[in-house]
Design a protein around this motif. Structure first.
Motif, short mmCIF file in Angstrom:
data_model
loop_
_atom_site.label_atom_id
_atom_site.label_comp_id
_atom_site.label_asym_id
_atom_site.label_seq_id
_atom_site.Cartn_x
_atom_site.Cartn_y
_atom_site.Cartn_z
N PHE A 102 81.10 -25.80 -31.60
CA PHE A 102 80.86 -24.47 -31.48
C PHE A 102 81.13 -23.62 -32.87
N LEU A 103 82.50 -23.85 -33.22
CA LEU A 103 82.73 -22.96 -34.51
C LEU A 103 81.65 -23.38 -35.80
N THR A 104 81.29 -24.55 -35.92
CA THR A 104 80.42 -25.00 -36.82
C THR A 104 79.22 -24.04 -36.87
N ARG A 105 78.72 -23.91 -35.58
CA ARG A 105 77.46 -23.23 -35.41
C ARG A 105 77.77 -21.80 -35.63
N LYS A 106 78.57 -21.42 -35.11
CA LYS A 106 79.15 -19.76 -35.17
C LYS A 106 79.16 -19.45 -36.61
N TRP A 107 79.78 -20.30 -37.58
CA TRP A 107 80.03 -19.67 -38.74
C TRP A 107 78.82 -20.08 -39.65
N VAL A 108 77.85 -20.92 -39.46
CA VAL A 108 76.55 -20.93 -40.07
C VAL A 108 75.69 -19.76 -39.73
N ARG A 109 75.90 -19.03 -38.57
CA ARG A 109 75.28 -17.85 -38.23
C ARG A 109 75.88 -16.72 -38.60
N GLU A 110 77.06 -16.49 -38.31
CA GLU A 110 77.88 -15.38 -38.54
C GLU A 110 78.56 -15.70 -40.04
N LEU A 111 77.83 -14.85 -41.13
CA LEU A 111 78.11 -15.19 -42.55
C LEU A 111 79.05 -14.00 -42.93
N ASP A 112 79.83 -14.38 -44.02
CA ASP A 112 80.95 -13.56 -44.61
C ASP A 112 81.83 -12.94 -43.47
N TYR A 113 82.14 -13.66 -42.39
CA TYR A 113 83.08 -13.39 -41.29
C TYR A 113 84.46 -13.23 -41.69
N ARG A 114 84.88 -11.90 -41.21
CA ARG A 114 86.28 -11.52 -41.34
C ARG A 114 86.58 -10.79 -40.06
N LEU A 115 87.81 -11.05 -39.48
CA LEU A 115 88.23 -10.94 -38.07
C LEU A 115 89.91 -10.14 -38.22
N ILE A 116 90.07 -9.21 -37.33
CA ILE A 116 91.30 -8.76 -37.01
C ILE A 116 91.54 -8.99 -35.78
N LYS A 117 92.63 -9.51 -35.17
CA LYS A 117 93.14 -9.58 -33.91
C LYS A 117 94.33 -8.72 -33.60
N GLU A 118 94.78 -8.16 -32.41
CA GLU A 118 95.75 -7.19 -32.18
C GLU A 118 96.30 -7.64 -30.84
N LEU A 119 97.60 -7.84 -30.95
CA LEU A 119 98.36 -8.00 -29.53
C LEU A 119 97.93 -6.85 -28.41
N TRP A 120 97.60 -7.17 -27.26
CA TRP A 120 97.27 -6.30 -26.08
C TRP A 120 98.74 -6.50 -25.16
N ALA A 121 98.80 -7.57 -24.72
CA ALA A 121 99.87 -7.61 -23.72
C ALA A 121 100.32 -9.36 -23.74
N PHE A 122 101.20 -9.77 -23.06
CA PHE A 122 101.78 -10.99 -22.93
C PHE A 122 102.88 -11.32 -21.97
N ASP A 123 102.90 -12.35 -21.51
CA ASP A 123 104.18 -12.91 -20.69
C ASP A 123 104.47 -14.31 -21.10
N ASP A 124 105.30 -15.16 -20.18
CA ASP A 124 105.90 -16.08 -20.79
C ASP A 124 104.98 -16.91 -21.55
N ALA A 125 103.88 -17.41 -21.08
CA ALA A 125 102.78 -18.52 -21.58
C ALA A 125 101.51 -18.03 -21.91
N ARG A 126 101.44 -16.71 -21.75
CA ARG A 126 99.95 -16.06 -21.89
C ARG A 126 99.82 -14.91 -22.77
N ILE A 127 99.00 -14.79 -23.46
CA ILE A 127 98.72 -13.67 -24.51
C ILE A 127 97.20 -13.14 -24.22
N ALA A 128 97.23 -11.77 -24.41
CA ALA A 128 96.02 -11.05 -24.25
C ALA A 128 95.84 -10.38 -25.76
N VAL A 129 94.63 -10.34 -25.97
CA VAL A 129 94.20 -9.68 -27.49
C VAL A 129 93.20 -9.10 -27.39
#
Length: 159
Positions: free
Chosen positions: A64-91
């Motif tokens: 999946f990621l190989t296909r993604k980055w062949v199509r999505e060129l010069d990819y730059r990402l920013i993630k930000e925490l939205w919420a969390f609990d013991d074993a889960r995280i939402a971003v």
């Protein structure tokens, strides 16, 4: 055969600091654009929903990621925490990329993650929308790879 369990720090239960660290480590991995490296953050039988595509296990993650980055060129990402609990995280996240015709996009989304006790991601559910933008409207202009520590995050950029 090596039977040593894989550990991916930080591990649950998450605190605010460890959840923020986990989000940044995920961002750094995806900004490497190295499908094999990224896949190691997930359990061998990890289950994903990415938009309308269902991905199961590390081999499918790499494909999946190989296909993604062949199509999505010069990819730059920013993630930000939205919420969390013991074993889960939402971003929430945004990434910029262009296609082979040089049309730029900013893709916005949310992810829900669930981790096993060793800090590997069991499940990833991602909802994403793509917005065409002009090259002049780009906000993510660092050199390819890890976002510099002094580069603003989503909230600071007004996203």
């Amino acid at each position: 055969m090596d039977m040593t369990p894989e550990i991916r720090q930080p591990v649950p239960p998450f605190t605010l600091d460890s959840a923020v660290q986990k989000v940044r480590l995920a961002e750094d991995g995806w900004n490497s654009r190295d499908p094999q490296r990224v896949s190691l953050a997930y359990t061998v039988d990890s289950k994903w929903r990415n938009r309308a595509e269902f991905v199961n296990g590390r081999d499918q993650i790499v494909s999946f990621l190989t296909r993604k980055w062949v199509r999505e060129l010069d990819y730059r990402l920013i993630k930000e925490l939205w919420a969390f609990d013991d074993a889960r995280i939402a971003v929430r996240f945004a990434y910029e990329w262009h296609d082979d015709s040089r049309q730029w996009f900013r893709s916005y989304g949310n992810e829900n993650w669930e981790f096993d006790g060793n800090g590997l991601m069991l499940q990833r559910h991602a909802s994403i929308n793509d917005l065409p933008i002009l090259e002049s409207d780009r906000k993510f202009r660092w050199s390819l790879g890890r976002r510099p520590d002094d580069h603003p995050g989503l909230s600071q950029l007004g996203l």
